[in-house]
Design an enzyme around this catalytic site. Structure first.
Site, PDB file in Angstrom:
ATOM      1  N   HIS A 103       0.804  -1.239   0.000  1.00  9.35           N
ATOM      2  CA  HIS A 103       0.000   0.000   0.000  1.00  9.35           C
ATOM      3  C   HIS A 103       0.827   1.274   0.000  1.00  9.35           C
ATOM      4  CE1 HIS A 103      -3.972  -1.855   0.886  1.00  9.35           C
ATOM      5  NE2 HIS A 103      -3.234  -2.775   1.488  1.00  9.35           N
ATOM      6  N   LYS A 157      -9.509  13.340   4.271  1.00  9.69           N
ATOM      7  CA  LYS A 157      -8.557  12.232   4.294  1.00  9.69           C
ATOM      8  C   LYS A 157      -7.590  12.475   5.449  1.00  9.69           C
ATOM      9  CE  LYS A 157      -7.426  13.386   0.035  1.00  9.69           C
ATOM     10  NZ  LYS A 157      -7.199  12.252  -0.818  1.00  9.69           N
ATOM     11  N   ARG A 158      -6.720  11.489   5.731  1.00 12.47           N
ATOM     12  CA  ARG A 158      -5.724  11.711   6.761  1.00 12.47           C
ATOM     13  C   ARG A 158      -4.875  12.940   6.425  1.00 12.47           C
ATOM     14  NH1 ARG A 158      -5.134   7.896  11.092  1.00 12.47           N
ATOM     15  NH2 ARG A 158      -3.223   9.030  11.542  1.00 12.47           N
ATOM     16  N   LYS A 207      -0.128  14.533   1.000  1.00  7.14           N
ATOM     17  CA  LYS A 207      -1.494  14.738   0.494  1.00  7.14           C
ATOM     18  C   LYS A 207      -1.764  16.216   0.201  1.00  7.14           C
ATOM     19  CE  LYS A 207      -3.298  10.702   3.036  1.00  7.14           C
ATOM     20  NZ  LYS A 207      -3.759   9.740   2.027  1.00  7.14           N
ATOM     21  N   THR A 236      -8.630   6.089  -1.794  1.00 13.77           N
ATOM     22  CA  THR A 236      -9.915   5.407  -1.976  1.00 13.77           C
ATOM     23  C   THR A 236     -11.057   6.409  -1.914  1.00 13.77           C
ATOM     24  OG1 THR A 236      -9.554   4.738   0.311  1.00 13.77           O
ATOM     25  CG2 THR A 236      -9.418   3.036  -1.337  1.00 13.77           C
ATOM     26  N   LYS A 244     -15.170   7.287  -4.755  1.00 14.76           N
ATOM     27  CA  LYS A 244     -16.521   7.082  -4.274  1.00 14.76           C
ATOM     28  C   LYS A 244     -17.591   7.176  -5.361  1.00 14.76           C
ATOM     29  CE  LYS A 244     -15.256   6.459  -0.095  1.00 14.76           C
ATOM     30  NZ  LYS A 244     -14.557   7.152   0.959  1.00 14.76           N
TER      31      LYS A 244
END
Ligand code: NBG
Length: 761
Positions: free
Chosen positions: A333, A524-525, A530, A632, A636
């Site tokens: 991952h 998201k985290r 990111k 992910t 959606k």
């Protein structure tokens, strides 16, 4: 006992869940019996994380009982929605990796695959996030305090898990070892039913709880030392107490290795117990058993199966190895090299002495093979070795996984290519057929049918409801692309979903939100790669433009953030504070009014995602290219939906050519996704050439102004200097290339047009 008057909403939730669970149990027993009778091949999904969210709504939908239940409750004066809101989240995961595990369980049950999830029943899940004075504050997530109606304790299903001790060579068979003088912990099973959608299949998620093998040390107890006597008990039970809150990097923590081996050992014992019901030898083990390792967290299962087969079952090494490789496969991952798990040799040797010995033997044989068939170049061999020698001895769990599994998969095409071409280049040469891509997906049951009843109702009205299990069916909606009534209803549903989210925000945050504004969402985290920070640079740019020119026509935006930062990740936590500081200034500036609002929704979770996503219009997937394995959240509404042009009125995406964005662009077409920025190989190149972030800062006046405002404490007058490290790192290092991507990002954002709302036309 309670009656209708004294019953609390929590009582209603428990009563309803128990009665639904009862209905599931019958199907569950039948499913498990059938698997046993037919001696089917089973797939075991081993994961340290399952980010399940709430289970009631999902169970009702999958049993096709939601509407009926809704009506029955309404007649009785209850609201199903309110009851659902009283469910404690099952938040036993950090982010994408854990959510993927949960989505897979739903999909495998729906596909009627004999699949079993295995993990840990953490007493505390991912921490609860509070925001105090703009800063993240963590609180324990005591999710089991009111009990969990979905789990069934299997009081007879207990396995002993061994730790520490020493090994003694068997006198008769020199290849066999006995592991003795161990300190043992019991693993007690809890089962959670996983119903498939529209089938009678109910699969199982089995989570282990750590229990002391004996409750007291009687020696201590008798000498009056009560605290020492119970200390041993609490010590072994801490194994299943709490989920590690880091995502991506969890290195070197002793307790974490204990957790990993604890659940792996119990799980393998259980798998073998089940296999032995139908078999006397291990000949068919690999034919009947597939074990999927979710990241390197359960990779200790490889030497553990070897140990069981050799030491307990008396198999020869070669036979045991053949079965082991045929049984396991591994999902990677992450490509960030520093995020790949390594365990210090001394820790491993202390906690699991026999496993360390087996790992050395696996490595010896592997490197022998490499020398004979691949290369004698020592610099390559040292990269391939399962044991890293310098600066100190470490076990590389990803190398062990690659050698010990028949298949290794990445989670998006780009990610898999990066695995093959960079970090696992030589492995891919040695095992050319081992690496495969399996792009992540999501369950449409939870993320469309359940989360967005308005839109899914609309879709089913037009094309029936086959899409719930076959997303390709959504292509049929293309016929309605010019159907006025359909488009009108589509927009109406988005409008109502936005209103629902606005209610939530106004209630919890006291902010007034303009429903006409475009809902621009990054949930998201928090991680530097990111690039929530890049989003902040855009926000400040917009703010300046409004201030410069308040009368000018402006596309109003509500920019929504949600996500947790690892408690020890200082830089990520500071970005949360920055967002809240900027929000404070922007949201209270009269010149800005309702043109721009910033909302940080605290304690982001699966159930909050279910509320936010249906209301979003622009989804931010803006990681530095090459860093996000898949993502992910971005899938959606996009994945598998074909060329849904009308997605233009739903959620658009702005993103880099990273992770699954690349494939999503192929699916939804270039006009439904706004792509910008450096490509993955360009990121590598510009870094290798030693670029200077100050060049971008000097040449771009708008960017310079934004950064200068940060340096001048524009957003943090009361706490001067707190964002200095952000500015310094942007101007001096900019490891995640925010400055080179700034201008392309801004230009692309300028092109994003808001969807047209019912009331705005
Ligand atoms: C994460 C990646 C995401 C990916 C999920 C699920 C880890 C180690 N990795 O990009 O960062 O979507 O895994 O595959 O949590």
């Amino acid at each position: 006992m309670r009656d209708k008057i004294t019953a609390t909403p929590d009582d209603a939730f428990h009563a309803l869940s128990m009665s639904i669970r009862d209905r599931l149990v019958r199907r569950w027993i039948r499913t498990q019996q059938k698997y046993k009778e037919e001696d089917v091949k089973r797939v075991y999904y081993l994961s340290l994380e399952f980010l399940m969210g709430r289970l009631l709504g999902n169970a009702l939908i999958n049993m096709n009982f939601y509407d009926k239940c809704y009506d029955i409750l309404r007649k009785d004066g209850y609201s199903l929605e309110d009851i659902r809101d009283h469910e404690q989240e099952m938040a036993l995961g950090n982010g994408g990796l854990g959510r993927l595990a949960a989505c897979f369980l739903d999909s495998m049950a729906t596909l009627e695959l004999p699949a079993f999830g295995y993990g840990i029943r953490y007493e505390y899940g991912i921490f609860e996030q509070d925001i105090i004075n703009g800063y993240q504050v963590e609180k324990a997530d005591n999710w089991l305090k009111l009990g969990n109606p979905w789990e069934i304790m299997r009081r007879n299903l207990i396995f002993k898990v061994k730790f520490y001790g020493r090994i003694i060579q068997d006198r008769d068979n020199h290849l066999k070892f006995n592991w003795v003088d161990t300190q043992d912990v019991n693993a007690l099973a809890y089962d959670i039913p996983i119903p498939g959608y529209g089938t009678n299949t109910v699969n199982n998620l089995r989570l282990w709880e750590a229990k002391a093998t004996s409750s007291f040390n009687f020696q201590d107890f008798n000498t009056g030392n009560y605290v020492a006597a119970v200390a041993g008990k609490t010590d072994s039970e801490t194994i299943s107490k709490v989920l590690y809150p880091n995502d991506t990097i969890d290195k070197g923590k002793f307790l974490r290795l204990k957790q990993q081996y604890f659940f792996v050992s119990a799980t393998l014992q259980d798998i073998i117990r089940k296999y032995k019901i139908n078999h006397n030898t291990f000949d068919k083990f690999a034919e009947k058993t597939a074990i999927q390792l979710n990241d390197t967290h359960p990779v200790i299962a490889i030497p553990d199966l070897m140990r069981i087969l050799i030491d307990d079952e008396g198999l020869e090494w070669d036979k045991a190895w053949d079965l082991t490789v045929k049984t396991f496969s591994y999902t990677n991952h992450t490509v960030v090299p520093e995020a790949l798990e390594e365990w210090s040799e001394s820790i491993m040797g202390e906690l699991l002495p026999r496993h360390l010995q087996i790992i050395y033997e696996i490595n010896r044989r592997f490197l022998e093979y490499v020398r004979e068939f691949y290369t004698t170049d020592n610099s390559i061999i040292s990269k391939l070795s399962i044991i890293r020698d310098h600066p100190n001895k470490k076990i590389r769990m990803s190398n062990l996984a690659i050698v010990g599994c028949h298949t290794v998969n990445g989670v998006a095409e780009l990610h898999t290519e990066i695995l093959k071409k960079t970090i696992f280049f030589h492995f891919n040469k040695i095992y050319p057929n081992k690496f495969r891509n399996v792009t992540n997906g999501i369950t449409p049951r939870r993320w469309l049918k359940s989360a967005n009843p308005l839109l899914s109702g609309l879709i089913s009205e037009k094309i029936g409801d086959k899409w719930v299990t076959k997303l390709d069916e959504l292509k049929k909606l293309e016929k309605f692309i010019n159907n006025k009534e359909f488009l009108e209803n589509w927009r109406g549903s988005k409008w109502l979903n936005k209103k629902l989210l606005i209610n939530h925000i106004e209630k919890d945050y006291g902010l007034k939100i303009n429903p006409e504004s475009m809902f621009d969402v990054q949930i998201k985290r928090f991680h530097e790669y990111k690039r929530q920070l890049l989003n902040v640079l855009h926000i400040i740019t917009l703010y300046n433009r409004i201030k410069d020119n308040p009368k000018k026509d402006f596309v109003p935006r509500t920019i929504i953030f949600g996500g947790k930062a690892a408690p020890a990740y200082f830089a990520a936590k500071l970005i949360i504070k920055l967002i809240n500081s900027v929000a404070d200034v922007v949201n209270n500036d009269k010149d800005v009014g309702d043109k721009l609002k910033i909302v940080f929704i605290k304690n982001y979770s699966v159930s909050l995602a279910e509320k936010i996503i249906p209301a979003s219009e622009l989804s931010e997937q803006i990681s530095t290219a090459g860093f996000e394995a898949s993502g992910t959240g971005n899938m959606k509404f996009a994945s598998g939906t074909g060329n849904m042009k009308f997605a233009l009125n739903g959620a658009l995406t702005i993103g880099t050519m990273d992770g699954a964005n690349v494939e999503i662009r192929e699916e939804v077409g270039a006009d439904n996704i706004f792509i910008f920025g450096l490509l993955a190989d360009e990121v590598v190149k510009i870094k290798n050439n030693g670029y200077d972030p100050r060049d971008y800062y000097q040449k771009d006046a708008e960017l310079k102004r934004v950064i200068d405002m940060l340096s001048a404490d524009y957003f943090n007058k009361k706490e001067p200097g707190i964002f200095k490290s952000i500015v310094d790192s942007l101007l001096n290092v900019d490891y995640y290339c925010s400055l080179p991507d700034y201008r392309p990002y801004i230009e692309t954002q300028d092109k994003v047009r808001p969807p047209v709302h019912r009331n705005s036309r």
